[in-house]
Motif scaffolding. Structure first.
Motif, PDB file in Angstrom:
ATOM      1  N   VAL A  77       0.846  -1.199   0.000  1.00  0.00           N
ATOM      2  CA  VAL A  77       0.000   0.000   0.000  1.00  0.00           C
ATOM      3  C   VAL A  77       0.879   1.246   0.000  1.00  0.00           C
ATOM      4  CG1 VAL A  77      -1.924  -1.109   1.202  1.00  0.00           C
ATOM      5  CG2 VAL A  77      -0.123   0.029   2.524  1.00  0.00           C
ATOM      6  N   ASP A  78       0.306   2.353  -0.473  1.00  0.00           N
ATOM      7  CA  ASP A  78       0.971   3.650  -0.374  1.00  0.00           C
ATOM      8  C   ASP A  78       0.253   4.424   0.715  1.00  0.00           C
ATOM      9  OD1 ASP A  78       2.290   6.012  -0.641  1.00  0.00           O
ATOM     10  OD2 ASP A  78       1.413   6.564  -2.570  1.00  0.00           O
ATOM     11  N   ALA A  79       0.710   4.239   1.939  1.00  0.00           N
ATOM     12  CA  ALA A  79       0.045   4.848   3.085  1.00  0.00           C
ATOM     13  C   ALA A  79       1.048   5.024   4.208  1.00  0.00           C
ATOM     14  CB  ALA A  79      -1.116   3.970   3.560  1.00  0.00           C
ATOM     15  N   THR A  80       0.773   5.959   5.109  1.00  0.00           N
ATOM     16  CA  THR A  80       1.637   6.105   6.271  1.00  0.00           C
ATOM     17  C   THR A  80       1.635   4.792   7.040  1.00  0.00           C
ATOM     18  OG1 THR A  80      -0.235   6.999   7.536  1.00  0.00           O
ATOM     19  CG2 THR A  80       1.241   8.583   6.472  1.00  0.00           C
ATOM     20  N   LEU A  81       2.797   4.431   7.532  1.00  0.00           N
ATOM     21  CA  LEU A  81       3.001   3.156   8.220  1.00  0.00           C
ATOM     22  C   LEU A  81       2.659   1.979   7.296  1.00  0.00           C
ATOM     23  CD1 LEU A  81       1.489   4.057  11.731  1.00  0.00           C
ATOM     24  CD2 LEU A  81       3.801   4.478  10.831  1.00  0.00           C
ATOM     25  N   GLY A  82       2.929   2.168   5.999  1.00  0.00           N
ATOM     26  CA  GLY A  82       2.648   1.121   5.009  1.00  0.00           C
ATOM     27  C   GLY A  82       3.771   0.122   4.888  1.00  0.00           C
ATOM     28  N   SER A  83       4.283  -0.314   6.028  1.00  0.00           N
ATOM     29  CA  SER A  83       5.349  -1.308   6.062  1.00  0.00           C
ATOM     30  C   SER A  83       5.213  -2.103   7.348  1.00  0.00           C
ATOM     31  CB  SER A  83       6.726  -0.623   6.011  1.00  0.00           C
ATOM     32  OG  SER A  83       6.901   0.218   7.146  1.00  0.00           O
ATOM     33  N   SER A 169      12.616   6.813  -8.281  1.00  0.00           N
ATOM     34  CA  SER A 169      12.951   5.478  -7.777  1.00  0.00           C
ATOM     35  C   SER A 169      12.178   5.177  -6.503  1.00  0.00           C
ATOM     36  CB  SER A 169      14.451   5.386  -7.482  1.00  0.00           C
ATOM     37  OG  SER A 169      15.215   5.663  -8.631  1.00  0.00           O
ATOM     38  N   ILE A 170      11.898   3.897  -6.281  1.00  0.00           N
ATOM     39  CA  ILE A 170      11.230   3.503  -5.040  1.00  0.00           C
ATOM     40  C   ILE A 170      12.246   3.555  -3.909  1.00  0.00           C
ATOM     41  CG2 ILE A 170      10.074   1.641  -3.797  1.00  0.00           C
ATOM     42  CD1 ILE A 170       8.869   0.718  -6.414  1.00  0.00           C
ATOM     43  N   ARG A 171      11.932   4.365  -2.899  1.00  0.00           N
ATOM     44  CA  ARG A 171      12.787   4.529  -1.727  1.00  0.00           C
ATOM     45  C   ARG A 171      11.910   4.428  -0.478  1.00  0.00           C
ATOM     46  NH1 ARG A 171      18.332   5.096  -2.752  1.00  0.00           N
ATOM     47  NH2 ARG A 171      18.579   6.820  -1.273  1.00  0.00           N
ATOM     48  N   PHE A 172      12.546   4.475   0.676  1.00  0.00           N
ATOM     49  CA  PHE A 172      11.814   4.321   1.932  1.00  0.00           C
ATOM     50  C   PHE A 172      11.920   5.594   2.771  1.00  0.00           C
ATOM     51  CE2 PHE A 172      11.518   2.858   6.414  1.00  0.00           C
ATOM     52  CZ  PHE A 172      10.264   2.260   6.367  1.00  0.00           C
ATOM     53  N   ASN A 173      10.769   6.097   3.201  1.00  0.00           N
ATOM     54  CA  ASN A 173      10.717   7.263   4.088  1.00  0.00           C
ATOM     55  C   ASN A 173      10.748   6.750   5.528  1.00  0.00           C
ATOM     56  OD1 ASN A 173       9.985   9.507   5.657  1.00  0.00           O
ATOM     57  ND2 ASN A 173       8.762  10.378   3.991  1.00  0.00           N
ATOM     58  N   LYS A 174      11.862   7.010   6.217  1.00  0.00           N
ATOM     59  CA  LYS A 174      12.075   6.439   7.547  1.00  0.00           C
ATOM     60  C   LYS A 174      11.467   7.250   8.691  1.00  0.00           C
ATOM     61  CE  LYS A 174      16.519   8.691   8.426  1.00  0.00           C
ATOM     62  NZ  LYS A 174      17.945   8.488   8.745  1.00  0.00           N
ATOM     63  N   ALA A 175      10.868   8.418   8.390  1.00  0.00           N
ATOM     64  CA  ALA A 175      10.273   9.239   9.453  1.00  0.00           C
ATOM     65  C   ALA A 175       9.291   8.406  10.261  1.00  0.00           C
ATOM     66  CB  ALA A 175       9.579  10.455   8.858  1.00  0.00           C
ATOM     67  N   ALA A 176       9.300   8.578  11.571  1.00  0.00           N
ATOM     68  CA  ALA A 176       8.477   7.755  12.468  1.00  0.00           C
ATOM     69  C   ALA A 176       6.999   7.793  12.120  1.00  0.00           C
ATOM     70  CB  ALA A 176       8.690   8.195  13.915  1.00  0.00           C
ATOM     71  N   ASP A 177       6.534   8.911  11.566  1.00  0.00           N
ATOM     72  CA  ASP A 177       5.118   9.023  11.221  1.00  0.00           C
ATOM     73  C   ASP A 177       4.851   8.666   9.756  1.00  0.00           C
ATOM     74  OD1 ASP A 177       6.377  11.200  10.113  1.00  0.00           O
ATOM     75  OD2 ASP A 177       4.788  12.627  10.620  1.00  0.00           O
ATOM     76  N   GLN A 178       5.862   8.118   9.061  1.00  0.00           N
ATOM     77  CA  GLN A 178       5.722   7.743   7.652  1.00  0.00           C
ATOM     78  C   GLN A 178       5.975   6.245   7.445  1.00  0.00           C
ATOM     79  OE1 GLN A 178       4.744   9.761   4.985  1.00  0.00           O
ATOM     80  NE2 GLN A 178       4.177  11.130   6.675  1.00  0.00           N
ATOM     81  N   LEU A 179       7.244   5.826   7.565  1.00  0.00           N
ATOM     82  CA  LEU A 179       7.605   4.405   7.396  1.00  0.00           C
ATOM     83  C   LEU A 179       6.892   3.798   6.192  1.00  0.00           C
ATOM     84  CD1 LEU A 179       7.552   3.203  11.120  1.00  0.00           C
ATOM     85  CD2 LEU A 179       9.526   3.920   9.744  1.00  0.00           C
ATOM     86  N   ARG A 180       7.154   4.384   5.027  1.00  0.00           N
ATOM     87  CA  ARG A 180       6.444   3.964   3.810  1.00  0.00           C
ATOM     88  C   ARG A 180       7.383   3.955   2.596  1.00  0.00           C
ATOM     89  NH1 ARG A 180       2.381   9.019   3.124  1.00  0.00           N
ATOM     90  NH2 ARG A 180       1.436   7.654   1.559  1.00  0.00           N
ATOM     91  N   PHE A 181       7.025   3.148   1.618  1.00  0.00           N
ATOM     92  CA  PHE A 181       7.756   3.074   0.356  1.00  0.00           C
ATOM     93  C   PHE A 181       7.018   3.925  -0.677  1.00  0.00           C
ATOM     94  CE2 PHE A 181       8.849  -0.743   2.659  1.00  0.00           C
ATOM     95  CZ  PHE A 181      10.186  -0.979   2.353  1.00  0.00           C
TER      96      PHE A 181
END
Length: 217
Positions: A77-83, A169-181
């Protein structure tokens, strides 16, 4: 008489052939079901980290970011905490039942990336962007869309060309409120691909590593 009559022997041979055909048919059915259940996340499997450019990227993968203390896997999914947190041991994700990606070659070059499992099961990944318009969105579409892949700088690169000299490119947002690809032009965290282990001793079904079995990536 310990031996059957000619008529009895013929019947016995016919029955044996029927049972053999039935056995082979059931074996094929169970093999197909295993692949289906694997895609649905009903069977666990092991995935090994890709550490070089393969001759062919086609296969089944887990998309992961492992730059943090806790590795995270893509949940489709493309959503916050989508991992989701995932355990990696010596470059292997064991007994994984989460969302995977099926990468397949396209006739005109590049690859398609299809989601297995989750909300977007059976859909293809696309950025949906076209320069000069740009969005970080990771979209899910019903038509296969070209994605290019490479292994560079000790990381997997999954990207789309959206215009002249414009790549996301597909990357990962590591912010605590994001954690999403998502798709990014720059920045964010590198990702890795873990490929399904496949038995190369005579079968093509996904398998769990075991003694006497060799594998290829």
């Amino acid at each position: 008489n310990a031996f059957p009559s000619r008529g009895g022997r013929v019947l016995w041979e016919k029955e044996a052939k029927f049972i053999n055909k039935k056995h082979k048919l059931m074996k094929k059915i169970f093999s197909l079901l295993a692949v289906v259940f694997m895609a649905m996340g009903m069977f666990a499997a092991d995935y090994v980290k890709v550490t070089e450019n393969p001759a062919d990227w086609a296969g089944e993968y887990v998309l992961v970011c492992e730059t943090q203390a806790t590795p995270y896997a893509f949940t489709g999914v493309d959503a916050t905490l989508g991992s989701e947190a995932v355990t990696i041991t010596n470059g292997v994700i064991q007994n994984y039942t989460g969302v995977t990606l099926t990468i397949a070659a396209l006739a005109d070059g590049g690859y398609s990336v299809m989601v297995n499992g989750g909300t977007n099961n059976g859909k293809y990944i696309s950025s949906g962007s076209s320069a000069p318009t740009y969005s970080n969105a990771l979209k899910f579409v019903t038509t296969a869309t070209r994605v290019d892949l490479a292994y560079e700088d000790s990381a997997a690169k999954m990207y789309q060309v959206i215009g002249p000299d414009s790549v996301v490119s597909i990357r990962f947002n590591k912010a605590a409120d994001q954690l999403r690809f998502r798709f990014y032009k720059s920045g964010q965290e590198a990702v890795q691909l873990y490929r399904l282990l496949v038995d190369t001793t005579g079968g093509s079904d996904p398998v769990t590593p075991g003694a006497g079995i060799t594998y290829e990536l």
